[in-house]
Write a protein that holds these residues in place. Structure first.
Motif, short mmCIF file in Angstrom:
data_model
loop_
_atom_site.label_atom_id
_atom_site.label_comp_id
_atom_site.label_asym_id
_atom_site.label_seq_id
_atom_site.Cartn_x
_atom_site.Cartn_y
_atom_site.Cartn_z
N LEU A 117 0.82 -1.22 0.00
CA LEU A 117 0.00 0.00 0.00
C LEU A 117 0.86 1.27 0.00
CD1 LEU A 117 -2.78 -1.04 2.53
CD2 LEU A 117 -3.18 -0.23 0.20
N ALA A 118 1.13 1.76 -1.19
CA ALA A 118 2.00 2.93 -1.31
C ALA A 118 1.34 4.21 -0.83
CB ALA A 118 2.44 3.09 -2.77
N GLU A 119 -0.01 4.31 -0.92
CA GLU A 119 -0.68 5.57 -0.60
C GLU A 119 -1.12 5.69 0.85
OE1 GLU A 119 -1.78 2.80 -2.24
OE2 GLU A 119 -3.46 3.54 -3.44
N SER A 120 -0.82 4.69 1.68
CA SER A 120 -1.25 4.71 3.08
C SER A 120 -0.11 5.12 4.00
CB SER A 120 -1.76 3.33 3.49
OG SER A 120 -1.89 3.23 4.89
N GLU A 121 -0.30 6.20 4.74
CA GLU A 121 0.70 6.65 5.70
C GLU A 121 0.85 5.63 6.83
OE1 GLU A 121 3.76 9.06 6.70
OE2 GLU A 121 2.45 9.30 4.95
N LYS A 122 -0.27 5.02 7.22
CA LYS A 122 -0.23 4.01 8.26
C LYS A 122 0.59 2.80 7.79
CE LYS A 122 -2.08 2.39 12.24
NZ LYS A 122 -3.54 2.11 12.35
N ALA A 123 0.39 2.42 6.54
CA ALA A 123 1.17 1.31 5.99
C ALA A 123 2.65 1.65 5.93
CB ALA A 123 0.65 0.94 4.60
N LYS A 124 2.97 2.89 5.61
CA LYS A 124 4.37 3.34 5.59
C LYS A 124 5.00 3.17 6.96
CE LYS A 124 7.25 7.36 4.48
NZ LYS A 124 7.25 8.79 4.07
N ASN A 125 4.28 3.54 8.00
CA ASN A 125 4.79 3.39 9.37
C ASN A 125 4.97 1.91 9.72
OD1 ASN A 125 4.75 6.15 9.73
ND2 ASN A 125 2.71 6.17 10.66
N VAL A 126 4.02 1.09 9.28
CA VAL A 126 4.12 -0.35 9.52
C VAL A 126 5.36 -0.92 8.82
CG1 VAL A 126 3.06 -2.60 9.01
CG2 VAL A 126 1.68 -0.75 9.98
N ARG A 127 5.64 -0.48 7.59
CA ARG A 127 6.82 -0.97 6.87
C ARG A 127 8.09 -0.62 7.61
NH1 ARG A 127 3.55 0.63 2.45
NH2 ARG A 127 4.57 2.65 2.18
N SER A 128 8.14 0.56 8.20
CA SER A 128 9.31 0.96 8.97
C SER A 128 9.49 0.06 10.19
CB SER A 128 9.16 2.42 9.41
OG SER A 128 10.26 2.83 10.19
N ILE A 129 8.39 -0.23 10.88
CA ILE A 129 8.43 -1.12 12.04
C ILE A 129 8.89 -2.51 11.63
CG2 ILE A 129 6.98 -2.31 13.75
CD1 ILE A 129 5.26 0.29 13.81
N ILE A 130 8.33 -3.00 10.52
CA ILE A 130 8.69 -4.33 10.02
C ILE A 130 10.20 -4.44 9.79
CG2 ILE A 130 8.58 -5.81 7.97
CD1 ILE A 130 5.60 -5.01 7.74
N LEU A 131 10.76 -3.46 9.07
CA LEU A 131 12.19 -3.52 8.73
C LEU A 131 13.05 -3.43 9.97
CD1 LEU A 131 12.27 -1.38 5.47
CD2 LEU A 131 12.48 -3.85 5.68
N ASP A 132 12.67 -2.57 10.92
CA ASP A 132 13.44 -2.46 12.17
C ASP A 132 13.46 -3.79 12.91
OD1 ASP A 132 14.01 0.18 11.73
OD2 ASP A 132 12.47 0.97 13.07
N ILE A 133 12.31 -4.45 12.98
CA ILE A 133 12.23 -5.72 13.71
C ILE A 133 12.98 -6.82 12.98
CG2 ILE A 133 10.65 -7.55 14.47
CD1 ILE A 133 8.60 -5.35 15.11
N VAL A 134 12.86 -6.86 11.66
CA VAL A 134 13.57 -7.89 10.89
C VAL A 134 15.08 -7.74 11.08
CG1 VAL A 134 14.18 -8.61 8.55
CG2 VAL A 134 11.78 -8.30 9.17
N ILE A 135 15.58 -6.51 10.97
CA ILE A 135 17.02 -6.27 11.12
C ILE A 135 17.49 -6.62 12.52
CG2 ILE A 135 18.79 -4.47 11.17
CD1 ILE A 135 17.17 -3.09 8.88
N SER A 136 16.73 -6.19 13.54
CA SER A 136 17.14 -6.45 14.92
C SER A 136 17.07 -7.95 15.23
CB SER A 136 16.27 -5.67 15.91
OG SER A 136 14.93 -6.12 15.89
#
Length: 336
Positions: A117-136
């Motif tokens: 979902l490129a147009e969703s700000e909420k989805a953008k925040n979720v993607r950031s959380i996802i990447l942080d958790i995956v990396i950690s």
């Protein structure tokens, strides 16, 4: 490397196949879902409400990415299964209509559409959380860094020892049958072999992995890559010997390059080179966040089994591995 989950199907699948990270993401997001048939699900409307988009937007993404979303847990609930769902949630208005099928997202499918979902700000925040958790999660499982994440594979140590032995066969041939200063000819031929196997020389590989001058590049390579290098080195060593017998003189570096090119072009080597390039490209992206541009065409998503092999229950605890004096001495020798 900056990741854009909205455009990379491989990056999305690497997230969704990481069974160590998914439960952590689920815990952090704390998404409201309903429990049915042993799993948690969301309807299209629930997904749309969470990501703050219209349900028609969800329909559009479903139409455009149907195969991917179905692969990751989206399905149409119908027939007896839908009857059971309506009975279980008869008090819920959502399920009280005369629908004959209902689109349901399990948690992985819910994350999947959030990564699209490129147009969703909420989805953008979720993607950031996802990447942080995956990396950690990967860093934590790897003991704080991914340089030697390849050591966690049970296959690494035997492959590294095997490669070290074949390397000696090659260096003996180079020493006896190739012209030039030892340091120059060893490094030049090593670069030629690296180029033939994974299309990068030692310097390029070291820069991508941010290795220190003291680090041995081979100590960071995966078992399958080392085995292909072993095979290649053994073949080159034998070819150098045979060519020297034929010519009755030492070979030039240029003549060794010809032998390496012949071996790289051999139909017998093609499947092994393909496998080594695919493993290196895909695992370094999925586990180390490193993109090898020269072999990017070989990229694929890591399977859940591969994540388990390197950071899950099938992986080796590095501390326990190093507790064994023989293992520790072997690994230190291979590193240096």
């Amino acid at each position: 490397m900056a990741k854009d989950l909205t455009t990379s199907a491989i990056e999305r699948q690497n997230v969704l196949n990481n069974n160590m990270a998914i439960p952590r993401i689920q815990e952090v997001l704390n998404v409201e879902a309903f429990h049915f048939d042993g799993k948690y699900y969301l309807t299209k409307q629930m997904v749309a409400d969470f990501y703050e988009v219209d349900v028609r937007t969800i329909d559009n993404y479903l139409a455009a990415n149907e195969a991917e979303l179905k692969h990751n847990g989206y399905f149409l609930c119908k027939g007896n299964q839908l009857k059971d769902l309506k009975l279980q949630f008869a008090h819920e208005k959502t399920f009280a209509t005369k629908i004959t099928q209902l689109g349901l997202f399990d948690f992985r499918a819910f994350l999947n559409i959030g990564m699209l979902l490129a147009e969703s700000e909420k989805a953008k925040n979720v993607r950031s959380i996802i990447l942080d958790i995956v990396i950690s999660t990967i860093n934590e499982k790897a003991g704080g860094g991914t340089k030697y994440i390849n050591w966690r594979d049970r296959e690494f140590l035997p492959a590294a020892i095997q490669e070290d032995n074949y390397r000696k066969n090659l260096t003996s041939s180079i020493n006896a049958y190739v012209e030039g200063h030892p340091t120059y000819k060893y490094s030049s031929i090593t670069d030629m072999i690296y180029k033939a196997v994974f299309k990068e020389n030692a310097k390029e590989y070291r820069e991508l992995l941010k290795l220190e001058p003291k680090d041995n590049a081979r100590a960071t390579m995966y078992a399958e890559v080392l085995r292909v290098i072993s095979s290649f080195e053994n073949g080159v060593g034998a070819a150098i010997h045979d060519k020297q017998v034929e010519l009755k003189r030492k070979l030039t570096i240029a003549e060794v390059q010809e032998l390496i090119t012949e071996q790289a072009d051999s139909p017998a080597m093609a499947p092994f080179l393909y496998d080594a390039r695919q493993k290196m490209a895909s695992r370094d992206l999925g586990l180390r966040d490193v993109l090898h541009d020269n072999i990017a065409e070989y990229l694929r998503a890591l399977s859940p089994e591969e994540f388990d092999r390197f950071i899950g229950t099938e992986s080796i605890d590095l501390e326990k591995l190093l507790d064994n004096d023989e293992n520790r001495k072997t690994l230190e020798r291979l590193k240096n």
